[in-house]
Write an enzyme that holds these catalytic residues in place. Structure first.
Site, short mmCIF file in Angstrom:
data_model
loop_
_atom_site.label_atom_id
_atom_site.label_comp_id
_atom_site.label_asym_id
_atom_site.label_seq_id
_atom_site.Cartn_x
_atom_site.Cartn_y
_atom_site.Cartn_z
CG ASP A 1 25.71 1.82 -8.18
OD1 ASP A 1 26.13 1.11 -9.11
OD2 ASP A 1 24.50 2.12 -8.05
CD GLU A 2 25.57 3.61 -12.48
OE1 GLU A 2 26.42 3.41 -13.37
OE2 GLU A 2 24.37 3.31 -12.60
NE ARG B 1 19.45 2.47 -20.66
CZ ARG B 1 20.03 1.87 -19.63
NH1 ARG B 1 19.46 1.90 -18.45
NH2 ARG B 1 21.15 1.20 -19.77
CE LYS C 1 24.31 -0.04 -12.08
NZ LYS C 1 23.82 0.64 -10.85
CB THR C 2 20.78 -2.55 -7.58
OG1 THR C 2 20.96 -1.45 -8.48
CG2 THR C 2 20.27 -2.02 -6.26
CD GLN D 1 25.12 1.09 -18.79
OE1 GLN D 1 24.09 1.76 -18.67
NE2 GLN D 1 25.30 -0.05 -18.14
#
Length: 767
Positions: free
Chosen positions: A217-218, A634, A33-34, A252
């Protein structure tokens, strides 16, 4: 152009090259995503659709913002320093500095981190004789911040009882205190900015027309006010305005306790009439078995937009699951597996131990220490939160804004200079009488107390005069010496580390002025350029000039003010910092955004993970499942899960059932390991509590366990009971005898409880 786009997969390419319409990008864990966000910005600029100044990109951590700026610098030959890319708090701070007069703030307003905010509330309660047992300072702080996160001032809250009415009064008094001292807390940064833009139409329209592309973002972590703030800047429901490009993962969303509202994603899709919804499902982090476990688990959540992660990396190794007889045995197993990983060539920094509660770390820490394995526990104090650093910051704050009472009280007698409690009380009385700050009230205090306080004021004023033409690093060095902090810590037995931390502040200041474009020789006290120099694009209805803040902080704030803001914002960042060459230990909440080759998820027991509080909260179990999803994703290569039949927490031994999440994982992706020590009823896969007898059970195991129950207690395993607070339940285990007898009881919706049978008022059912 091809260089920008050639490494993107089909989904990423579709997202990056979307037309100028609001879009929602569902970005799964490890899906890049970044890369998508950064490449989208670069593509918009390179294709001439927007200038760098027309971009507003919002992240949730300073680390993410810096990473985006670094990547952009590598992609395009542009100066990113003036771009509006940062956290909600950082961007609001910048906007309020630019328009401080319209926001009714001094230009040198200072930011309270959470520690300073709590201290300010404690001071408020004491000054107004409020019982801090009836109104605990932390509870008052959570009330105030919760209200601000919803966009509510004290006079807009409708209290439902006398206690909440009092909290509203305290909220108003706290706001008045902050305004008087020229300070704002984190929540206030956002609320004050939202209020400023809401009421000031010319200013709002200026930024709406300027920021044609807003990227977030997020997005799943936004709270109600943050979403309203974004809608306001995007011009939702108004003419003009930009488009909102929201990237997030509803699976998330794990910060409901901080006010995050996962429902903002669905609301955005509906309210902005989003026609562009793209799912990034290609995972570049984890092997197949890990992703299969995550996908199957999260599918049990009912309220999700839906996606399924996939990988080209192959199945990899199965998820290893271990059942331990106790938390000590669990820790020892983690040590043995860690040793094996290191022996196989794994870097210690690529081994992470995750836990639901900080209380779990003690046993594992002890085991790592005893085994001689270096480890790093995230959760310790950040640099700008350490006591000695906070003292130095307080001196700098007084030089920038002497009316900051929190900073004044922190250092007025540190190092000690004979200013006691009575002197402070006299000063507080004078300040209250004249409705001024403590610093300004010093001349009104007579006698020895006034003389001592006057000496402190002279120290601050002397330092301000001496450092007028000094650059920031030099100013910091002078303050460390003139304040007496260095001398004080030289006399402490363990003061060497504190002195080293203080001296590190000079390096931090040097790096800061370089990164923010102030110039190494710029005087730290020198304010921003005049408005005539920086340009005046518009004037608001009150006649105030509005600066177009395209340039970096150097044109808006003095180096000292900017450095102090930076310190406060860094202290409030929630992103974990990974230690070097050490096993990493942290809560699952802290691990979000990180990834490791080898991950242990510990304490997977009912009442711990999922946490017992989740059964009492709306959608609580779904949030716990999302937290488990984050934990699983993770891991890159190896994932371990473990649980213990017994665990000592908060001074009590808990008897545990394995987590319900095990029943939601795909069998073909799991490898159950046989413990070295098993209880007499535990099998290779089943936990000890899978065999616990139900009400009415008469099997041989139940009879065997019942025989072990303490004869004098009069209770038996499998018996139905009722408790005045927890309701109906079933006894699943009994330990001890006589006055020491305790029972573990499954109360259904109230969760698993361990009760002292000599104290608990239990009533038998069914007799």
């Amino acid at each position: 152009m091809q260089n920008l786009l050639h490494n993107l997969n089909d989904e990423q390419l579709a997202a990056v090259t979307l037309p100028a319409q609001s879009a929602l990008i569902l970005a799964g864990a490890g899906s890049g995503k970044t890369r998508v966000l950064t490449t989208r910005i670069a593509w918009l600029i390179q294709t001439g659709q927007v200038s760098p100044s027309g971009i507003l990109a919002v992240t949730f951590t300073n680390k993410a913002a810096k990473e985006m700026l670094t990547r952009l610098s590598a992609m395009l030959p542009i100066n990113t320093r003036g771009m509006w890319i940062g956290t909600f708090h950082g961007l609001c701070n910048r906007l309020l500095r630019t328009h401080h007069r319209d926001a009714a703030l001094p230009q040198t307003f200072q930011i309270l981190d959470s520690q300073d905010q709590l201290s300010a509330i404690k001071r408020l309660l004491k000054a107004n004789n409020v019982d801090d047992e009836k109104f605990p300072p932390k509870e008052v702080m959570y009330f105030i911040n919760g209200a601000k996160d919803q966009g509510l001032r004290a006079n807009k809250i409708e209290p439902y009882n006398a206690d909440e009415r009092k909290k509203c009064e305290l909220y108003q008094m706290y706001d008045d205190q902050c305004q008087r001292e020229g300070v704002v807390d984190f929540a206030e940064l956002l609320l004050r900015t939202y209020e400023l833009l809401s009421r000031n139409q010319p200013l709002r329209e200026h930024y709406q027309q300027r920021f044609q592309h807003i990227l977030v973002d997020e997005f799943q972590d936004t709270n109600d006010l943050q979403y309203k703030w974004l809608k306001l800047l995007a011009g939702h429901g108004e003419r003009g305005g930009g488009v909102l490009f929201a990237v997030g993962d509803d699976d998330q969303s794990i910060y409901a306790f901080r006010g995050a509202n996962v429902g903002n994603m669905s609301a955005f899709e509906r309210e902005f009439n989003v026609k562009n919804l793209i799912k990034l499902e290609q995972n570049y982090r984890s092997h197949g078995h890990i992703l299969d476990a995550a996908n199957v688990l999260i599918a049990n959540n009912s309220k999700r937009l839906g996606k399924n992660l996939r990988t080209d990396a192959g199945h990899g190794e199965p998820v290893r699951i271990f059942e331990a007889s106790s938390d000590l045995a669990e820790a020892q197993w983690i040590i043995e597996e860690t040793k094996n990983l290191i022996a196989d060539g794994a870097a210690r920094s690529e081994i992470a131990v995750l836990y639901r509660s900080n209380a779990q770390s003690r046993v594992i820490e002890h085991a790592l220490f005893s085994a001689g394995i270096p480890y790093h526990v995230y959760g310790g104090l950040r640099y700008f939160q350490r006591a000695e650093v906070k003292h130095a910051i307080a001196y700098l704050q007084l030089m920038d804004n002497p009316h900051n009472d929190s900073a004044f009280l922190r250092v007025v007698n540190f190092p000690t200079r004979g200013i006691g409690l009575r002197s402070i009380e006299a000063l507080q009385a004078a300040a209250d009488q004249h409705r001024i700050s403590l610093y300004a009230a010093v001349p009104y205090v007579a006698g020895k107390a006034g003389s001592s306080l006057g000496g402190f004021v002279k120290l601050i004023e002397g330092a301000r005069f001496e450092t007028q033409q000094m650059a920031l690093p030099e100013l910091v060095r002078v303050v460390l010496e003139s304040s007496g902090l260095l001398t004080h810590y030289q006399t402490e037995k363990e003061g060497a580390d504190r002195i080293e931390n203080l001296e590190q502040m000079v390096s931090a200041a040097t790096q800061f002025v370089s990164e923010e474009g102030f110039g190494h020789g710029a005087p730290a006290h020198l304010g921003p350029q005049s408005q005539a120099q920086s340009g005046v694009p518009i004037v608001n209805e009150d006649g105030f000039e509005i600066i177009d803040a395209d340039a970096p902080l150097a044109t808006v704030m003095s180096p000292l003010s900017a450095f102090l803001s930076h310190a406060s914002l860094e202290a409030g960042d929630n992103q974990a910092t990974v230690g070097q060459q050490a096993v990493q230990m942290m809560t699952v909440h802290s691990a979000k955004g990180l990834e490791f080759n080898n991950v242990f998820i510990t304490g997977l027991e009912e009442g711990l993970f999922p946490h017992e509080s989740s059964s009492r909260e709306h959608d609580g179990v779904e949030e716990e499942r999302r937290l488990m999803y984050v934990a699983i994703t993770r891991a890159r290569q190896r994932l371990y899960m473990c649980f213990a039949q017994t665990r000592m927490l908060h001074g009590q031994t808990r008897y545990n059932m394995k987590s319900r999440f095990f029943d939601e994982l795909p069998e073909e992706s799991l490898k159950w390991l046989s413990p070295k020590v098993q209880s007499h009823w535990s099998g290779n896969k089943k936990s000890a509590w899978d065999a616990a007898p139900l009400v009415g059970s008469d099997n041989a195991i139940a009879q065997k366990i019942a025989q072990k129950s303490p004869a004098g207690a009069g209770w038996r395993i499998g018996e139905s009971v009722e408790h005045g607070k927890f309701g109906e339940g079933v006894i699943v285990n009994i330990e001890g005898s006589g006055s020491n007898a305790r029972a573990q009881i499954n109360f259904g919706s109230a969760g698993m409880k361990v009760l002292d049978l000599s104290i608990a008022k239990l009533e038998r059912l069914g007799r």
